[in-house]
Scaffold this active site. Structure first.
Site, mmCIF file in Angstrom:
data_model
loop_
_atom_site.group_PDB
_atom_site.id
_atom_site.type_symbol
_atom_site.label_atom_id
_atom_site.label_comp_id
_atom_site.label_asym_id
_atom_site.label_seq_id
_atom_site.Cartn_x
_atom_site.Cartn_y
_atom_site.Cartn_z
ATOM 1 N N MET A 171 0.844 -1.198 0.000
ATOM 2 C CA MET A 171 0.000 0.000 0.000
ATOM 3 C C MET A 171 0.881 1.249 0.000
ATOM 4 S SD MET A 171 -3.468 -0.903 1.979
ATOM 5 C CE MET A 171 -2.942 -0.579 3.635
ATOM 6 N N GLY A 172 2.148 1.083 -0.348
ATOM 7 C CA GLY A 172 3.039 2.239 -0.435
ATOM 8 C C GLY A 172 3.538 2.703 0.918
ATOM 9 N N SER B 99 4.107 1.234 7.906
ATOM 10 C CA SER B 99 3.806 2.553 7.331
ATOM 11 C C SER B 99 3.065 3.409 8.360
ATOM 12 C CB SER B 99 2.939 2.398 6.082
ATOM 13 O OG SER B 99 3.585 1.546 5.161
ATOM 14 N N GLY C 248 4.950 -10.288 4.000
ATOM 15 C CA GLY C 248 5.688 -10.218 5.256
ATOM 16 C C GLY C 248 5.031 -11.021 6.368
ATOM 17 N N HIS D 165 9.243 -3.497 3.563
ATOM 18 C CA HIS D 165 8.805 -3.722 2.177
ATOM 19 C C HIS D 165 10.011 -4.060 1.299
ATOM 20 C CE1 HIS D 165 5.536 -0.686 3.370
ATOM 21 N NE2 HIS D 165 4.842 -1.747 3.025
HETATM 22 P P1 AMP Z 1 1.468 -2.975 3.444
HETATM 23 O O1 AMP Z 1 2.023 -1.921 2.557
HETATM 24 O O2 AMP Z 1 1.432 -2.589 4.898
HETATM 25 O O3 AMP Z 1 0.160 -3.542 2.941
HETATM 26 O O4 AMP Z 1 2.491 -4.178 3.387
HETATM 27 C C1 AMP Z 1 2.885 -4.751 2.178
HETATM 28 C C2 AMP Z 1 3.693 -5.983 2.469
HETATM 29 O O5 AMP Z 1 4.834 -5.651 3.242
HETATM 30 C C3 AMP Z 1 2.903 -7.025 3.270
HETATM 31 O O6 AMP Z 1 3.201 -8.320 2.770
HETATM 32 C C4 AMP Z 1 3.441 -6.845 4.662
HETATM 33 O O7 AMP Z 1 3.350 -7.999 5.457
HETATM 34 C C5 AMP Z 1 4.898 -6.483 4.374
HETATM 35 N N1 AMP Z 1 5.488 -5.784 5.520
HETATM 36 C C6 AMP Z 1 5.007 -4.681 6.133
HETATM 37 N N2 AMP Z 1 5.786 -4.352 7.185
HETATM 38 C C7 AMP Z 1 6.777 -5.271 7.236
HETATM 39 C C8 AMP Z 1 7.896 -5.480 8.099
HETATM 40 N N3 AMP Z 1 8.146 -4.695 9.138
HETATM 41 N N4 AMP Z 1 8.723 -6.520 7.845
HETATM 42 C C9 AMP Z 1 8.466 -7.347 6.789
HETATM 43 N N5 AMP Z 1 7.424 -7.204 5.940
HETATM 44 C C10 AMP Z 1 6.596 -6.187 6.164
#
Ligand code: AMP
Length: 286
Positions: free
Chosen positions: A32-33, A190, A151, A39
């Site tokens: 989601m940026g 984020s 993640g 990420h």
């Molecule tokens: P999001 O942008 O929050 O939807 O996350 C996108 C991807 O990044 C998802 O697969 C999350 O699980 C992964 N992610 C977010 N934060 C972390 C983190 N601290 N460590 C590893 N992966 C992450």
């Protein structure tokens, strides 16, 4: 080389066709940026295994509840593109809502992974995982990845996506990547952007409570309830409201009275209005 930015279905399809014609496989990192090192670990994992890495950036409205932060979710698009360029991403897919959801929700095909979607995050965020699955399946069908990287920070999400892929016979390998943390133990997110330095410091209590559970297990305390009750105050005293704090079997997502090497502790809560989630495997605590 700069990543190519793809916004329309045609642009994406043309790019994918070229890649597939060359016999290259596609690694996909949906986000989601507001990208951070967590990420970027997924990007690196993709670059290590897959030939071509595509990152998507899309703040998905269907996974937000009415009073949640959809409209204020941070979207520093320029900085995100720059980070993707620096880390060698091949293409960035930035779809519009019109492309992903041409009709309003009540007319759109919905994807529900039952039972598990009602636990943990799904208890208070009723339609959250339906929204996640709706967007991820749409993105999978558009991007046609061979591998997709998620993640472990969102362990329940990773589990649900793996189940959706298995149940629907999607030919995509789902790979989980470890949670990236700050030195304090706070998981990168984020949403940490909403926190002050002081609040971030306090939010490291979540990871501290996980570590404490782990050390209690090494002193042979194995009762899940006792473990949670013994450390709950670490989180509450830091000013965080608990939504859920549970030890579950990480394969079945069922509660187990006695912890085993399959147990994982799951936390969801709020620092003020900011939602924080985290989890921790207890497999090495014994
Ligand atoms: P999001 O942008 O929050 O939807 O996350 C996108 C991807 O990044 C998802 O697969 C999350 O699980 C992964 N992610 C977010 N934060 C972390 C983190 N601290 N460590 C590893 N992966 C992450």
């Amino acid at each position: 080389m700069a990543a190519i930015v793809l916004q329309t279905e045609i642009e994406l399809k043309t790019f994918i066709k070229k890649v597939k014609n060359k016999g290259l496989n596609i690694g996909f990192v949906p986000t989601m940026g507001c990208l951070h090192e967590g990420h970027l670990d997924l990007v690196q994992a993709s670059k290590n295994k897959s030939d071509i890495t595509i990152v998507s950036i899309y703040v998905n409205p269907t996974q937000f509840g009415k009073n949640e932060d959809f409209s204020s979710y941070p979207s520093p698009l320029k900085a995100d593109i720059e980070l993707c360029n620096q880390r060698g991403v091949d293409a960035i897919f930035i779809p519009s809502t019109k492309l992903l959801y041409p009709e309003k929700l009540s007319y759109s095909t919905q994807i529900i992974v039952p039972t598990i979607s009602k636990k943990l995050c799904g208890k208070t965020r009723k339609n959250f995982f339906r929204g996640v699955c709706m967007v991820v399946l749409r993105l999978f069908n558009l991007v046609q990845p061979d591998q997709a990287y998620f993640g472990e920070k969102d362990y329940q999400q990773l589990f649900i996506i793996k189940k959706m892929v298995r149940d629907l016979f999607l030919n995509i390998e789902i790979l989980g990547c470890p949670t990236r943390r700050e030195a304090s133990g706070l998981a990168l997110s984020s949403r940490n952007k909403y926190l002050s330095t002081n609040e971030k410091e306090k939010a490291s209590s979540i990871h501290a409570s996980f570590k404490k559970i782990s050390s209690l297990i090494s002193t042979e305390i194995y009762d899940s309830e006792i473990l949670i009750k013994s450390v709950e105050s670490i989180i509450l005293d830091s000013g965080i409201d608990i939504d859920y704090f549970e030890i579950l079997n990480q394969q079945s997502f069922r509660k187990s009275k006695i912890v085993t090497t399959e147990s994982r502790v799951f936390f969801g809560g709020y620092m003020g209005k900011t939602r924080l989630i985290d989890n921790f495997s207890l497999s090495t605590s014994f």
